[in-house]
Design a protein around this motif. Structure first.
Motif, PDB file in Angstrom:
ATOM      1  N   THR A 107      28.453 132.783 -53.467  1.00  0.00           N
ATOM      2  CA  THR A 107      28.398 131.441 -54.052  1.00  0.00           C
ATOM      3  C   THR A 107      28.445 130.373 -52.965  1.00  0.00           C
ATOM      4  OG1 THR A 107      29.467 132.285 -56.039  1.00  0.00           O
ATOM      5  CG2 THR A 107      29.500 129.894 -55.726  1.00  0.00           C
ATOM      6  N   GLN A 110      25.008 130.156 -51.437  1.00  0.00           N
ATOM      7  CA  GLN A 110      24.092 129.425 -52.316  1.00  0.00           C
ATOM      8  C   GLN A 110      24.347 127.927 -52.228  1.00  0.00           C
ATOM      9  OE1 GLN A 110      25.026 131.293 -56.047  1.00  0.00           O
ATOM     10  NE2 GLN A 110      23.510 132.924 -55.784  1.00  0.00           N
ATOM     11  N   GLN A 111      25.590 127.534 -52.241  1.00  0.00           N
ATOM     12  CA  GLN A 111      25.921 126.113 -52.183  1.00  0.00           C
ATOM     13  C   GLN A 111      25.541 125.500 -50.838  1.00  0.00           C
ATOM     14  OE1 GLN A 111      30.071 126.315 -53.237  1.00  0.00           O
ATOM     15  NE2 GLN A 111      29.640 126.139 -55.426  1.00  0.00           N
TER      16      GLN A 111
END
Length: 183
Positions: A107, A110-111
């Motif tokens: 995550t 992705q960020q």
């Protein structure tokens, strides 16, 4: 999406397997699943250490593979309530700990890569793909279980989860050390 297809096998079959094959009581199944929550908490604590120690890419790959490997304890569980429950608890503890330890750097990656103004749309696309994979996997898992058996279908699900976890090992992500350097 591939991971969700195989993970969905467990969504429909885990309780059936635990209750009908391993003969767990409903309360024993509840306690077993709760152990996964403890594992998830442990994984959240360990994720930064694993990521610093291995780098982002290897943390994602290794943690994902260990989590997927822990799922093999489910179809290997003996058809005895006590021993079977111990196998499931070990799978929940290890699988959920390393699953969370893989999700956190994934995550974060992705960020780091997605522009803030596109984050909502990209997140929605990921959600749709995961949802479609879940639906396909639930149907496929049900058909397979009716055809070859629940334990056998869960074993196929384990193999699929492990394969999905190892695919990034053949991509540039394996060399990603920190989020600031790119793959």
């Amino acid at each position: 999406a591939m991971q969700m297809v195989f993970f969905a096998f467990f969504g429909g079959l885990y309780a059936l397997f635990a209750l009908k094959t391993l003969h767990l009581t409903q309360s024993a199944l509840g306690v077993t699943i709760a152990v996964g929550g403890i594992g998830a908490l442990v994984g959240a604590v360990l994720a930064p250490w694993i990521t610093r120690g291995l780098g982002v890419g290897l943390a994602i790959i290794v943690s994902g593979a260990v989590s997927a490997g822990a799922f093999f304890l489910i179809p290997l569980a003996p058809a005895d309530p006590v021993t079977g429950m111990l196998f499931l608890m070990a799978s929940q503890l290890i699988g959920d700990a390393f699953g969370v330890a893989a999700v956190i750097p994934t995550t974060s990656l992705q960020q780091a890569l997605i522009a803030p103004e596109a984050m909502g749309r990209v997140g929605a696309i990921f959600q749709v793909v995961r949802g479609a994979g879940w639906i396909a996997g639930a149907v496929l898992g049900g058909v397979l279980a009716a055809t070859i058996g629940v334990r056998e279908t869960l074993a196929i699900g384990c193999a699929g989860l492990l394969l999905a976890a190892l695919i990034p090992a053949f991509s540039p992500i394996r060399r990603l050390g920190t989020l600031g350097e790119g793959p």
